[in-house]
Design a protein around this motif. Structure first.
Motif, short mmCIF file in Angstrom:
data_model
loop_
_atom_site.label_atom_id
_atom_site.label_comp_id
_atom_site.label_asym_id
_atom_site.label_seq_id
_atom_site.Cartn_x
_atom_site.Cartn_y
_atom_site.Cartn_z
N MET A 1 0.78 -1.21 0.18
CA MET A 1 0.13 0.43 0.43
C MET A 1 0.45 1.14 0.00
O MET A 1 1.60 1.26 0.79
CB MET A 1 -0.71 0.08 0.60
N ALA A 2 0.78 1.95 -0.69
CA ALA A 2 1.45 3.44 -1.51
C ALA A 2 0.38 4.22 0.03
O ALA A 2 0.09 4.62 -0.63
CB ALA A 2 0.80 3.80 -2.29
N GLY A 3 1.59 4.71 0.79
CA GLY A 3 1.00 6.08 1.98
C GLY A 3 1.64 6.08 2.99
O GLY A 3 3.31 6.42 2.57
N VAL A 92 -15.91 11.11 -2.49
CA VAL A 92 -15.66 11.47 -1.03
C VAL A 92 -14.48 10.92 0.22
O VAL A 92 -13.89 10.23 -0.33
CB VAL A 92 -17.07 11.18 0.24
N ASN A 93 -13.93 11.49 0.57
CA ASN A 93 -12.31 10.63 1.23
C ASN A 93 -12.73 9.32 2.28
O ASN A 93 -13.55 9.49 2.87
CB ASN A 93 -10.85 11.84 1.69
N THR A 94 -11.93 8.73 2.10
CA THR A 94 -11.29 7.33 2.96
C THR A 94 -10.32 7.09 3.11
O THR A 94 -9.54 7.36 2.27
CB THR A 94 -12.44 6.54 1.91
N TRP A 95 -9.97 6.16 4.29
CA TRP A 95 -8.36 5.75 4.50
C TRP A 95 -8.79 4.27 4.53
O TRP A 95 -9.50 3.61 4.90
CB TRP A 95 -8.19 6.48 6.19
N VAL A 96 -8.09 3.37 4.19
CA VAL A 96 -6.93 1.95 4.11
C VAL A 96 -5.44 2.11 5.00
O VAL A 96 -4.97 3.26 4.45
CB VAL A 96 -7.27 1.66 2.67
N THR A 113 6.45 -1.84 8.94
CA THR A 113 5.51 -0.04 9.09
C THR A 113 3.95 0.10 9.24
O THR A 113 4.34 0.00 7.37
CB THR A 113 6.26 0.87 10.26
N LEU A 114 3.08 0.00 9.47
CA LEU A 114 2.35 -0.11 9.43
C LEU A 114 1.59 0.75 8.53
O LEU A 114 1.95 2.27 8.94
CB LEU A 114 0.57 -0.40 10.21
N GLN A 115 0.96 0.94 6.78
CA GLN A 115 1.05 1.69 6.35
C GLN A 115 -1.02 2.76 6.41
O GLN A 115 -1.92 1.68 5.99
CB GLN A 115 1.23 1.13 5.03
N GLU A 116 -0.80 3.63 5.69
CA GLU A 116 -1.87 3.95 5.39
C GLU A 116 -2.43 4.94 4.24
O GLU A 116 -0.81 6.01 4.03
CB GLU A 116 -2.59 4.98 6.98
N VAL A 117 -3.00 4.64 3.29
CA VAL A 117 -3.55 5.88 2.46
C VAL A 117 -5.22 6.37 1.93
O VAL A 117 -5.53 5.82 2.19
CB VAL A 117 -3.05 5.39 1.18
N SER A 157 -5.61 -7.13 1.76
CA SER A 157 -6.85 -8.15 1.89
C SER A 157 -7.79 -7.94 3.39
O SER A 157 -6.44 -9.08 4.08
CB SER A 157 -7.03 -8.93 0.70
N GLY A 158 -9.21 -8.01 3.63
CA GLY A 158 -9.42 -8.04 4.52
C GLY A 158 -9.34 -7.15 6.15
O GLY A 158 -9.72 -7.02 6.95
N GLY A 159 -8.43 -5.86 4.81
CA GLY A 159 -8.26 -4.64 5.98
C GLY A 159 -9.22 -3.51 6.01
O GLY A 159 -10.29 -3.91 5.10
N PRO A 160 -9.73 -2.66 6.91
CA PRO A 160 -10.39 -1.93 7.01
C PRO A 160 -10.61 -0.79 5.65
O PRO A 160 -9.36 0.09 5.59
CB PRO A 160 -10.39 -0.55 7.91
#
Length: 259
Positions: A1-3, A92-96, A113-117, A157-160
């Protein structure tokens, strides 16, 4: 995941006991090195949606039960679920969040390390223009940049997929599938959580999770979308459902997980 690096979310459920199916870790920041806030639990129950279709990824959702409750803290916190009448308009903006690849075939480097985008919702009409009308159902929601560059990827996959409303986080989706990672015109496809309120509540008979309606403002631009130009059509051979492992960023309520 790019983030960028992110704190973990966690979400748990109360569902009937079945057979033990594995283990899960909560409060995890990195896959390597010290994780002082790590909490481990055995997974005692797996309930896969009865209408899950492995070929189309429709109804790509399951419930996991943990062996015992987990105490909430600054690193393990609950998330609300999107209610049946939620609306997610284009833009609408979301975060993964996830520990998956940071590009097609590119693993997350150490210490992992856990990533977010942050990615915007792409309406189902527009998403069907890319994937084909029959590939995107009402049980799915798409999010990403049509220009490409930001997306969930293999291992996420399976993540929020979460969204914020009035300082409250709501889970709108579960990472499901896509074409490659962050490819132009192919946003990520997620299970639409709001479609499953009734099913979840039939499985969780006590201490049921909190559902909140997310309401988009204005008019949904997706209503006026028509596929005026030919776009690449997805094929089974190139569709990449991201392999599920129990490294979920768990969205947590009491002691059960939506996956």
């Amino acid at each position: 995941m790019a983030g960028q690096s992110a704190d973990i979310f966690t979400l748990l459920w109360r569902i009937p006991h079945q057979q033990p199916v594995g283990a899960d870790v909560l409060g995890l920041q990195s896959l390597q090195g010290s994780n002082p806030n790590r909490v481990s639990r055995t997974i005692t129950t797996l309930i896969i949606h009865p209408n899950y279709n492995s070929e189309t990824s429709d109804n790509d959702i399951a419930l996991l039960q943990l062996s015992s409750p987990v105490t909430f803290n600054n690193y393990i916190t609950p998330v609300c679920l999107s209610a049946t009448n939620s609306t997610f308009y284009s833009g609408v903006n979301t975060w993964v969040t996830g520990w998956g690849n940071i590009g097609s075939g590119v693993s997350l480097p150490a210490p992992q390390t856990l990533q977010e985008v942050q990615v915007p919702i792409v309406g189902n009409r527009r998403c069907k223009c890319s994937y084909g009308a029959s590939s995107i159902t009402d049980n799915m929601v798409c999010a990403g940049l049509l220009a490409g560059g930001k997306d969930s990827c293999q291992g996420d996959s399976g993540g929020p997929l979460v969204i914020k409303q009035n300082n409250r986080w709501i889970q709108a989706g579960v990472v499901s599938f896509g074409i490659g990672c962050a490819e132009p015109n192919f946003p990520g496809v997620y299970t639409r959580v709001s479609q499953y309120q009734t099913w979840i509540n039939t499985q969780i008979t006590s201490n049921q999770p909190g559902f909140i309606a997310f309401t988009s403002n204005g008019t949904d631009s997706d209503l006026s979308v028509s596929c005026l130009r030919a776009l690449p059509i997805a094929t089974t051979a190139t569709t990449i459902p991201i392999t599920r492992t129990y490294n979920i960023l768990n969205l947590l309520l009491e002691n059960y997980i939506l996956y």
